[in-house]
Motif scaffolding. Structure first.
Motif, PDB file in Angstrom:
ATOM      1  N   LYS A  13       0.701  -1.201   0.122  1.00 24.91           N
ATOM      2  CA  LYS A  13       0.089   0.016   0.081  1.00 24.91           C
ATOM      3  C   LYS A  13       1.085   1.209   0.115  1.00 24.91           C
ATOM      4  O   LYS A  13       0.632   2.246  -0.777  1.00 24.91           O
ATOM      5  CB  LYS A  13      -1.020  -0.016   1.138  1.00 24.91           C
ATOM      6  N   LYS A  14       1.848   1.293   0.807  1.00 29.95           N
ATOM      7  CA  LYS A  14       2.676   2.446   0.916  1.00 29.95           C
ATOM      8  C   LYS A  14       3.482   2.606  -0.135  1.00 29.95           C
ATOM      9  O   LYS A  14       3.875   3.952  -0.655  1.00 29.95           O
ATOM     10  CB  LYS A  14       3.743   2.396   2.230  1.00 29.95           C
ATOM     11  N   GLU A  17       1.212   4.099  -3.160  1.00 32.49           N
ATOM     12  CA  GLU A  17       0.871   5.364  -2.614  1.00 32.49           C
ATOM     13  C   GLU A  17       2.111   6.393  -2.928  1.00 32.49           C
ATOM     14  O   GLU A  17       1.960   7.657  -3.121  1.00 32.49           O
ATOM     15  CB  GLU A  17       0.176   5.699  -1.310  1.00 32.49           C
ATOM     16  N   LYS A  21       0.576   9.432  -6.160  1.00 33.51           N
ATOM     17  CA  LYS A  21       0.168  10.401  -5.144  1.00 33.51           C
ATOM     18  C   LYS A  21      -1.187  10.522  -5.062  1.00 33.51           C
ATOM     19  O   LYS A  21      -1.869  10.750  -4.157  1.00 33.51           O
ATOM     20  CB  LYS A  21       0.915  11.438  -5.238  1.00 33.51           C
ATOM     21  N   ASN A  22      -1.913  10.456  -6.175  1.00 35.79           N
ATOM     22  CA  ASN A  22      -3.289  10.577  -6.532  1.00 35.79           C
ATOM     23  C   ASN A  22      -4.086   9.332  -6.121  1.00 35.79           C
ATOM     24  O   ASN A  22      -5.589   9.316  -6.112  1.00 35.79           O
ATOM     25  CB  ASN A  22      -3.761  10.989  -7.775  1.00 35.79           C
ATOM     26  N   SER A  24      -5.448   6.162  -3.461  1.00 31.30           N
ATOM     27  CA  SER A  24      -5.601   5.855  -2.246  1.00 31.30           C
ATOM     28  C   SER A  24      -5.947   4.400  -2.229  1.00 31.30           C
ATOM     29  O   SER A  24      -6.771   3.860  -2.869  1.00 31.30           O
ATOM     30  CB  SER A  24      -6.840   6.747  -1.505  1.00 31.30           C
ATOM     31  N   GLN A  26      -6.714   0.712  -0.306  1.00 29.42           N
ATOM     32  CA  GLN A  26      -7.686   0.154   0.820  1.00 29.42           C
ATOM     33  C   GLN A  26      -7.184  -1.161   0.856  1.00 29.42           C
ATOM     34  O   GLN A  26      -7.252  -1.989   0.094  1.00 29.42           O
ATOM     35  CB  GLN A  26      -9.160   0.290   0.346  1.00 29.42           C
TER      36      GLN A  26
END
Length: 296
Positions: A13-14, A17, A21-22, A24, A26
């Motif tokens: 996830k990190k 992201e 940058k845009n 998200s 889950q």
């Protein structure tokens, strides 16, 4: 849903992201059969696939867009709609011994009892310490360590990657050399599985892929597939790219580590599958076929 699985999902996830940058991301927790059945060895409840089947189904049904796995848990045959599209840079794939008195493997008392459910680990360790006894401990890394410290057992064998990712690196008594114990195919690597027809996710996966780790994993998984062994047969393998050469070592053993065949080959990194098959054939032709037949 284990702590290690969550650590891995959060890590991906990190990474996503950070690059997008845009976006998200889950995290969706999916409990697998392997997470739920903790009172039987993996070899008895269906082998490696028990940690991925429910996750792959969610991927096929578009409930999730990306599946994050410990590569060693992913069967060599995956559903035709899916693709193991990326391998994150692999960490140290070796095994570790954790012992009560911080004793090394060779110095453990005669007839020591060691915790590991892995037939691969048992067979290879029995070939150097035939006096050892083994018991199975299932569960998360922290659960297994808690059970171990509450027991009268002398040692426990775990994958170094999982131990360190869970913050227990200071408990390690010894990192086992490859000469003693070769790891499982894909050990120490995180893989990203996606739907083949999802172009957007495919591009994200490509940007996370570590090329030489992917080459090594392809060779190892092809080797495993050619031998035809899953959790039920003691098979270890380790490939790495060194100075633009692909080196791969493999081992096949009977359950007691009495008949053990070790071989290695090398070749061009552009042909990892060919190299993996070459090593498997070498082992099969050196008595491996006979060992595999004993498990049928």
């Amino acid at each position: 849903g284990s702590k290690l699985a969550l650590w891995q999902a959060d890590f991906i996830k990190k990474e996503v992201e950070k690059r997008y940058k845009n976006l998200s991301v889950q995290i969706k927790i999916i409990k697998t059969k392997g997470d739920k059945i903790l009172d039987s060895p993996l070899s008895k409840i269906g082998g490696k696939g028990v940690f991925v089947k429910e996750i792959e189904n969610a991927l096929i049904e578009s409930i999730i867009d990306m599946a994050v796995h410990s590569v060693k848990d992913v069967p060599t045959d995956i559903p035709s709609e899916l693709d193991l599209a990326a391998i994150i840079e692999r960490v140290d794939p070796r095994e570790v011994l954790i012992s009560k008195e911080n004793v090394k493997l060779v110095d453990l008392p005669k007839n020591s009892t060691i915790a590991t459910g892995s037939l691969r680990r048992r067979a290879q360790i029995l070939s150097v310490r035939e006096d050892f006894n083994f018991v199975d401990i299932r569960g998360n890394v922290d659960t297994r360590l808690t059970k171990f410290y509450q027991s009268s057992l002398q040692g426990i064998i775990l994958a170094k990657a999982g131990v360190e990712r869970m913050g227990f690196g200071d408990k390690i008594s010894e990192v086992l050399s490859e000469d003693i114990c070769l790891p499982a195919a894909g050990q120490g690597a995180i893989g990203i599985e996606i739907r083949k027809d999802d172009e957007a996710i495919s591009e994200i996966a490509r940007n996370l892929n570590h090329k030489s780790s992917q080459i090594s994993i392809k060779a190892e998984r092809t080797f495993l597939k050619r031998l035809g062994g899953g959790c039920q047969v003691p098979i270890g393998v380790l490939a790495r790219v060194v100075n633009n050469k692909l080196l791969i070592k493999g081992v096949l053993s009977d359950l007691m580590g009495k008949k053990i065949i070790k071989k290695e080959v090398s070749g061009e990194p552009c042909n990892p599958e060919t190299i993996g098959i070459l090593l498997a054939e070498k082992i099969l032709n050196s008595g491996g076929e006979k060992i595999i037949k004993e498990f049928e």
